[in-house]
Design a protein around this motif. Sequence first.
Motif, PDB file in Angstrom:
ATOM      1  N   ASP A  22       5.736   8.312   1.381  1.00  0.00           N
ATOM      2  CA  ASP A  22       6.745   8.930   0.511  1.00  0.00           C
ATOM      3  C   ASP A  22       6.632  10.450   0.622  1.00  0.00           C
ATOM      4  O   ASP A  22       5.744  11.067   0.017  1.00  0.00           O
ATOM      5  CB  ASP A  22       6.534   8.473  -0.926  1.00  0.00           C
ATOM      6  CG  ASP A  22       7.606   8.946  -1.876  1.00  0.00           C
ATOM      7  OD1 ASP A  22       8.158  10.055  -1.682  1.00  0.00           O
ATOM      8  OD2 ASP A  22       7.894   8.212  -2.843  1.00  0.00           O
ATOM      9  N   ILE A  23       7.535  11.045   1.402  1.00  0.00           N
ATOM     10  CA  ILE A  23       7.441  12.488   1.632  1.00  0.00           C
ATOM     11  C   ILE A  23       7.839  13.297   0.400  1.00  0.00           C
ATOM     12  O   ILE A  23       7.471  14.467   0.302  1.00  0.00           O
ATOM     13  CB  ILE A  23       8.231  12.927   2.874  1.00  0.00           C
ATOM     14  CG1 ILE A  23       9.716  12.624   2.749  1.00  0.00           C
ATOM     15  CG2 ILE A  23       7.634  12.299   4.132  1.00  0.00           C
ATOM     16  CD1 ILE A  23      10.563  13.265   3.831  1.00  0.00           C
ATOM     17  N   ASP A  24       8.568  12.700  -0.543  1.00  0.00           N
ATOM     18  CA  ASP A  24       8.858  13.415  -1.791  1.00  0.00           C
ATOM     19  C   ASP A  24       7.576  13.615  -2.588  1.00  0.00           C
ATOM     20  O   ASP A  24       7.316  14.713  -3.100  1.00  0.00           O
ATOM     21  CB  ASP A  24       9.904  12.666  -2.616  1.00  0.00           C
ATOM     22  CG  ASP A  24      11.278  12.670  -1.963  1.00  0.00           C
ATOM     23  OD1 ASP A  24      11.598  13.652  -1.244  1.00  0.00           O
ATOM     24  OD2 ASP A  24      12.024  11.700  -2.153  1.00  0.00           O
ATOM     25  N   LYS A  25       6.767  12.564  -2.699  1.00  0.00           N
ATOM     26  CA  LYS A  25       5.486  12.681  -3.403  1.00  0.00           C
ATOM     27  C   LYS A  25       4.556  13.651  -2.679  1.00  0.00           C
ATOM     28  O   LYS A  25       3.930  14.502  -3.307  1.00  0.00           O
ATOM     29  CB  LYS A  25       4.829  11.312  -3.541  1.00  0.00           C
ATOM     30  CG  LYS A  25       5.535  10.400  -4.515  1.00  0.00           C
ATOM     31  CD  LYS A  25       4.868   9.049  -4.620  1.00  0.00           C
ATOM     32  CE  LYS A  25       5.632   8.174  -5.628  1.00  0.00           C
ATOM     33  NZ  LYS A  25       5.033   6.841  -5.755  1.00  0.00           N
ATOM     34  N   ARG A  59       7.136   6.944   9.809  1.00  0.00           N
ATOM     35  CA  ARG A  59       6.138   5.871   9.851  1.00  0.00           C
ATOM     36  C   ARG A  59       6.568   4.657   9.032  1.00  0.00           C
ATOM     37  O   ARG A  59       7.291   4.779   8.045  1.00  0.00           O
ATOM     38  CB  ARG A  59       4.804   6.357   9.291  1.00  0.00           C
ATOM     39  CG  ARG A  59       4.142   7.423  10.089  1.00  0.00           C
ATOM     40  CD  ARG A  59       2.837   7.815   9.441  1.00  0.00           C
ATOM     41  NE  ARG A  59       2.245   8.975  10.092  1.00  0.00           N
ATOM     42  CZ  ARG A  59       1.231   9.655   9.596  1.00  0.00           C
ATOM     43  NH1 ARG A  59       0.687   9.300   8.445  1.00  0.00           N
ATOM     44  NH2 ARG A  59       0.752  10.688  10.250  1.00  0.00           N
ATOM     45  N   THR A  60       6.042   3.512   9.428  1.00  0.00           N
ATOM     46  CA  THR A  60       6.120   2.307   8.604  1.00  0.00           C
ATOM     47  C   THR A  60       4.962   2.389   7.620  1.00  0.00           C
ATOM     48  O   THR A  60       3.802   2.524   8.025  1.00  0.00           O
ATOM     49  CB  THR A  60       5.978   1.042   9.478  1.00  0.00           C
ATOM     50  OG1 THR A  60       7.041   1.034  10.428  1.00  0.00           O
ATOM     51  CG2 THR A  60       6.024  -0.211   8.628  1.00  0.00           C
ATOM     52  N   PRO A 129       1.792  -1.055  12.897  1.00  0.00           N
ATOM     53  CA  PRO A 129       3.155  -0.928  13.386  1.00  0.00           C
ATOM     54  C   PRO A 129       3.502   0.472  13.876  1.00  0.00           C
ATOM     55  O   PRO A 129       4.520   0.674  14.520  1.00  0.00           O
ATOM     56  CB  PRO A 129       4.011  -1.292  12.176  1.00  0.00           C
ATOM     57  CG  PRO A 129       3.127  -1.072  10.998  1.00  0.00           C
ATOM     58  CD  PRO A 129       1.728  -1.327  11.469  1.00  0.00           C
ATOM     59  N   ASN A 130       2.641   1.457  13.612  1.00  0.00           N
ATOM     60  CA  ASN A 130       2.901   2.831  14.041  1.00  0.00           C
ATOM     61  C   ASN A 130       2.191   3.186  15.346  1.00  0.00           C
ATOM     62  O   ASN A 130       2.363   4.289  15.843  1.00  0.00           O
ATOM     63  CB  ASN A 130       2.481   3.812  12.949  1.00  0.00           C
ATOM     64  CG  ASN A 130       3.251   3.597  11.674  1.00  0.00           C
ATOM     65  OD1 ASN A 130       4.468   3.598  11.685  1.00  0.00           O
ATOM     66  ND2 ASN A 130       2.556   3.355  10.573  1.00  0.00           N
ATOM     67  N   ALA A 131       1.389   2.255  15.860  1.00  0.00           N
ATOM     68  CA  ALA A 131       0.654   2.543  17.100  1.00  0.00           C
ATOM     69  C   ALA A 131       1.623   2.643  18.264  1.00  0.00           C
ATOM     70  O   ALA A 131       2.572   1.869  18.367  1.00  0.00           O
ATOM     71  CB  ALA A 131      -0.387   1.454  17.366  1.00  0.00           C
TER      72      ALA A 131
END
Length: 132
Positions: A22-25, A59-60, A129-131
Motif C-alpha cells: 500500500d503505497i499510500d500508507k 508488486r503482488t 509471485p514477484n520473482a
Amino acid sequence: MTTPNDLIEAVNLYLDGIHECDIDKLGIVFHPASSLFDSDEGKVFVEPIESFLQDVSTRTSPASVGQEKEADILLIDYLSPINATVKIRIRAHRNVFVDHLGFVKGEAGWQIVSKIWHLESVVEGVDDPNAS
C-alpha cells in the motif's frame, strides 16, 4: 524511556504498508526525502523513496495471496525523544528481511528518514509471485 504509542503506530503503518503493498500508507510513514540502502557483494545500493514506492506499486502483495502478516519489532533505540532507530523482521512471500528504520518525529509525526535492509533468509517451498 517508555515507547510512545505514536512511534509504534508509525512502525505498524510501515509493516501494514509492506504487507499490503500500500503505497499510500508507505507514503505517509516515509519522509519525502528518505532513501533506502542495501549492500550486495560490497556494492552499496541506494534507492530514493520515489523509486521504492513505484517498485512497490507494481508488486503482488503478500496480503493479496492470503499470506498472514509475519512481522516483529526486534529493537527500539531512542537517540532522543524525537529520534529513534527501529529494527524489525518481516516476511514478504518467501523472503525474510531485517530492516533498520531511522525515524524522526516532526510536524507530520514519526516518519522514516532512512531504511537499511538485508535479506536474512528465504523460506523454501514458498512461491514468490514477484520473482523475475
